[in-house]
Motif scaffolding. Sequence first.
Motif, PDB file in Angstrom:
ATOM      1  N   ARG A   1      -2.995  13.685   4.693  1.00 31.56           N
ATOM      2  CA  ARG A   1      -2.087  13.695   3.555  1.00 31.56           C
ATOM      3  C   ARG A   1      -1.615  12.293   3.179  1.00 31.56           C
ATOM      4  O   ARG A   1      -0.655  12.134   2.435  1.00 31.56           O
ATOM      5  N   ASP A   2      -2.282  11.260   3.729  1.00 30.04           N
ATOM      6  CA  ASP A   2      -1.955   9.885   3.371  1.00 30.04           C
ATOM      7  C   ASP A   2      -3.256   9.093   3.301  1.00 30.04           C
ATOM      8  O   ASP A   2      -4.341   9.656   3.427  1.00 30.04           O
ATOM      9  N   ALA A   3      -3.149   7.782   3.060  1.00 28.52           N
ATOM     10  CA  ALA A   3      -4.344   6.941   2.916  1.00 28.52           C
ATOM     11  C   ALA A   3      -4.564   6.068   4.138  1.00 28.52           C
ATOM     12  O   ALA A   3      -5.163   4.994   4.026  1.00 28.52           O
ATOM     13  N   LEU A   4      -4.117   6.519   5.295  1.00 25.92           N
ATOM     14  CA  LEU A   4      -4.276   5.748   6.518  1.00 25.92           C
ATOM     15  C   LEU A   4      -5.753   5.429   6.751  1.00 25.92           C
ATOM     16  O   LEU A   4      -6.606   6.308   6.721  1.00 25.92           O
ATOM     17  N   GLY A   5      -6.042   4.138   6.970  1.00 24.13           N
ATOM     18  CA  GLY A   5      -7.405   3.695   7.213  1.00 24.13           C
ATOM     19  C   GLY A   5      -8.148   3.235   5.979  1.00 24.13           C
ATOM     20  O   GLY A   5      -9.214   2.631   6.088  1.00 24.13           O
ATOM     21  N   LEU A   6      -7.607   3.514   4.792  1.00 26.05           N
ATOM     22  CA  LEU A   6      -8.293   3.111   3.554  1.00 26.05           C
ATOM     23  C   LEU A   6      -7.792   1.773   3.017  1.00 26.05           C
ATOM     24  O   LEU A   6      -8.411   1.206   2.112  1.00 26.05           O
ATOM     25  N   ASP A   7      -6.685   1.272   3.508  1.00 26.05           N
ATOM     26  CA  ASP A   7      -6.160  -0.046   3.098  1.00 26.05           C
ATOM     27  C   ASP A   7      -6.044  -0.165   1.580  1.00 26.05           C
ATOM     28  O   ASP A   7      -6.525  -1.128   0.971  1.00 26.05           O
ATOM     29  N   LEU A   8      -5.391   0.808   0.957  1.00 24.70           N
ATOM     30  CA  LEU A   8      -5.287   0.823  -0.501  1.00 24.70           C
ATOM     31  C   LEU A   8      -4.093   0.027  -1.024  1.00 24.70           C
ATOM     32  O   LEU A   8      -3.958  -0.151  -2.229  1.00 24.70           O
ATOM     33  N   ASP A   9      -3.229  -0.439  -0.131  1.00 23.27           N
ATOM     34  CA  ASP A   9      -2.074  -1.228  -0.540  1.00 23.27           C
ATOM     35  C   ASP A   9      -1.964  -2.413   0.409  1.00 23.27           C
ATOM     36  O   ASP A   9      -1.877  -2.231   1.625  1.00 23.27           O
ATOM     37  N   ASP A  10      -1.982  -3.616  -0.127  1.00 26.36           N
ATOM     38  CA  ASP A  10      -1.919  -4.793   0.748  1.00 26.36           C
ATOM     39  C   ASP A  10      -0.520  -5.074   1.268  1.00 26.36           C
ATOM     40  O   ASP A  10      -0.319  -5.985   2.085  1.00 26.36           O
ATOM     41  N   GLY A  11       0.471  -4.327   0.803  1.00 29.21           N
ATOM     42  CA  GLY A  11       1.814  -4.438   1.350  1.00 29.21           C
ATOM     43  C   GLY A  11       2.573  -5.666   0.928  1.00 29.21           C
ATOM     44  O   GLY A  11       3.682  -5.909   1.423  1.00 29.21           O
ATOM     45  N   LEU A  12       2.023  -6.450   0.005  1.00 33.16           N
ATOM     46  CA  LEU A  12       2.715  -7.666  -0.421  1.00 33.16           C
ATOM     47  C   LEU A  12       3.880  -7.335  -1.346  1.00 33.16           C
ATOM     48  O   LEU A  12       3.822  -6.376  -2.123  1.00 33.16           O
ATOM     49  N   ALA A  13       4.898  -8.129  -1.271  1.00 32.51           N
ATOM     50  CA  ALA A  13       6.011  -7.985  -2.201  1.00 32.51           C
ATOM     51  C   ALA A  13       5.540  -8.336  -3.611  1.00 32.51           C
ATOM     52  O   ALA A  13       4.579  -9.090  -3.795  1.00 32.51           O
ATOM     53  N   ALA A  14       6.209  -7.769  -4.599  1.00 31.49           N
ATOM     54  CA  ALA A  14       5.855  -8.083  -5.991  1.00 31.49           C
ATOM     55  C   ALA A  14       5.934  -9.587  -6.211  1.00 31.49           C
ATOM     56  O   ALA A  14       6.909 -10.231  -5.816  1.00 31.49           O
ATOM     57  N   PRO A  15       4.910 -10.190  -6.815  1.00 34.82           N
ATOM     58  CA  PRO A  15       4.906 -11.649  -6.993  1.00 34.82           C
ATOM     59  C   PRO A  15       5.949 -12.100  -7.999  1.00 34.82           C
ATOM     60  O   PRO A  15       6.344 -11.347  -8.894  1.00 34.82           O
ATOM     61  N   GLN A  16       6.383 -13.332  -7.846  1.00 40.08           N
ATOM     62  CA  GLN A  16       7.260 -13.933  -8.840  1.00 40.08           C
ATOM     63  C   GLN A  16       6.426 -14.306 -10.072  1.00 40.08           C
ATOM     64  O   GLN A  16       5.246 -14.641  -9.960  1.00 40.08           O
ATOM     65  N   PRO A  17       7.017 -14.273 -11.256  1.00 44.02           N
ATOM     66  CA  PRO A  17       6.274 -14.653 -12.469  1.00 44.02           C
ATOM     67  C   PRO A  17       5.643 -16.038 -12.362  1.00 44.02           C
ATOM     68  O   PRO A  17       4.544 -16.274 -12.876  1.00 44.02           O
ATOM     69  N   GLU A  18       6.327 -16.949 -11.671  1.00 41.67           N
ATOM     70  CA  GLU A  18       5.807 -18.310 -11.545  1.00 41.67           C
ATOM     71  C   GLU A  18       4.472 -18.335 -10.794  1.00 41.67           C
ATOM     72  O   GLU A  18       3.598 -19.156 -11.092  1.00 41.67           O
ATOM     73  N   ALA A  19       4.320 -17.433  -9.833  1.00 42.29           N
ATOM     74  CA  ALA A  19       3.076 -17.400  -9.066  1.00 42.29           C
ATOM     75  C   ALA A  19       1.913 -16.940  -9.941  1.00 42.29           C
ATOM     76  O   ALA A  19       0.813 -17.512  -9.893  1.00 42.29           O
TER      77      ALA A  19
ATOM     78  N   SER B   1       1.145  18.866   0.401  1.00 40.55           N
ATOM     79  CA  SER B   1       2.117  17.838   0.063  1.00 40.55           C
ATOM     80  C   SER B   1       1.650  16.532   0.690  1.00 40.55           C
ATOM     81  O   SER B   1       1.514  16.434   1.914  1.00 40.55           O
ATOM     82  N   GLY B   2       1.349  15.540  -0.148  1.00 42.71           N
ATOM     83  CA  GLY B   2       0.853  14.275   0.372  1.00 42.71           C
ATOM     84  C   GLY B   2       0.852  13.204  -0.685  1.00 42.71           C
ATOM     85  O   GLY B   2       0.956  13.479  -1.884  1.00 42.71           O
ATOM     86  N   GLY B   3       0.724  11.960  -0.251  1.00 40.84           N
ATOM     87  CA  GLY B   3       0.699  10.861  -1.206  1.00 40.84           C
ATOM     88  C   GLY B   3       0.375   9.544  -0.544  1.00 40.84           C
ATOM     89  O   GLY B   3       0.243   9.443   0.674  1.00 40.84           O
ATOM     90  N   TYR B   4       0.246   8.514  -1.369  1.00 37.22           N
ATOM     91  CA  TYR B   4      -0.110   7.188  -0.886  1.00 37.22           C
ATOM     92  C   TYR B   4       0.195   6.149  -1.955  1.00 37.22           C
ATOM     93  O   TYR B   4       0.460   6.485  -3.119  1.00 37.22           O
ATOM     94  N   GLY B   5       0.141   4.877  -1.546  1.00 38.46           N
ATOM     95  CA  GLY B   5       0.352   3.776  -2.469  1.00 38.46           C
ATOM     96  C   GLY B   5      -0.937   3.019  -2.725  1.00 38.46           C
ATOM     97  O   GLY B   5      -1.898   3.110  -1.953  1.00 38.46           O
ATOM     98  N   ARG B   6      -0.933   2.283  -3.817  1.00 41.97           N
ATOM     99  CA  ARG B   6      -2.118   1.491  -4.189  1.00 41.97           C
ATOM    100  C   ARG B   6      -1.661   0.195  -4.851  1.00 41.97           C
ATOM    101  O   ARG B   6      -0.723   0.196  -5.654  1.00 41.97           O
TER     102      ARG B   6
END
Length: 452
Positions: free
Chosen positions: A113-131, A173-178
């Motif tokens: 019920r999740d995306a464990l092992g697929l690495d669909l989200d790099d987990g980085l914080a939202a970048p600043q506009p300057e970046a 019931s399940g979900g994941y991030g990307r």
Amino acid sequence: MADRDAADLSQLTAALLDAARKAGATEADAVAVAGESLSVDVRGGALEHADRAAAVEIGLRVLIGGRQACVSASDRSARTIAEMAERAVAMAREAPVDDMIGLADPAELSPQRDALGLDLDDGLAAPQPEALLDLALRAEAAALAVDGVRMAESAGASAMHRRLWMAGTNGFSGGYGRSSHGISAVAITGEGTGMERDWASESRVWQDDLPAPEEIGRRAGERAVARRGARKPPTGAFPILYDERVAATLIAHLLSAVNGTAVARGASWLLGELGNPVLPAGMDLIEDPRLPRHPSSRPFDGEGLPTARRAVVSDGVLAGWTLDLATGRKLGMRSTASAVRGTSAPPSPGVSNMILTAGSASPAELIRDMGRGLVVTSMLGASINPTTGDYSRGAAGFWVENGQLAYPVNECTIAGNLRDMLMRMTPANDLPDWRTHRVPSLLVEGMTVAGQ
């Protein structure tokens, strides 16, 4: 997906299902999607446009006695959720009956019920506009540094994070991030009627997998400069090499023809071809929804069924249709776990990561062997007959004489029949990585070119 985000979306879908039951739905499923994105565009060494968006959308499908209706909203209040359910039930009671619709049997549901092992989200914080601004400016500067580039029409960078949760009254019931990151550039050479443009763009699930912005800008500039002096090609029957930038569009027509919706309606040029050759012997077309870090990977489909690697074409032979539950039932077949859906419409068949068998020859070797013909690098417009496969598209690229690129071409039309074209196809060895559709350059014999 962060635990708090997952809990919030899970609670929203649970509230939607509870409201649907109270309103009188026999079955229901719900989707909640949260996303935030940031993009910047530059021109002339300065910021031209920046866009930041963040939203949560919710969707509800209710089913009552073979009738269904879908509603969606961006307001998450308890009052809105109750009104959505009441409106959906009222709409469903007026909808036509379709005995083939319905949720999956609980025994069919994905245990993951999740995306464990697929690495669909790099987990980085939202970048600043300057970046992002820095990335876009570097891409633009690299395009302008190519000798012959007159201006950069645009350059941009973007980042997006999206989280999804899906639930149904059947117990799923399940979900994941990307995540998604992209850089693009468009360069222009020449002036007036002699102006030509070309582009380069790359996107990745993980930011670390993106090419450097300098590489993308340079590629855009070199492609634009190579198009200087473009003119119409001769008219006649010639071999055509689809560059890997556009080759996936050819395979996309095959994928449309094997889509269960088209097949169930009898509106596919491959109707009746299951088990017959549709590609040259030795060629496979594989769907793999579980490739780590790939843009369309997913652990379960839009109806909660477990996804798995499958062959659409095996050794040139059409091995199966692309089906969701409803189209599978209409055709007397099992779903291929291919349902896709948003918040405002019911599930429908769709594909994820596709991979076509690569060949052994390089694009340069195929060009050498074709002698005289056309290399297509960009396309516009399309006239495709979905029931006959007749094909006609505007194209631009490079004319080939004596096995070598002779001059750039534009304003031409290429035509043929998809059934015949696909059977006369030779793949190159330049299979790209990271794409939704990984398709190498494709040489197609005997097509019609309309130019001068």
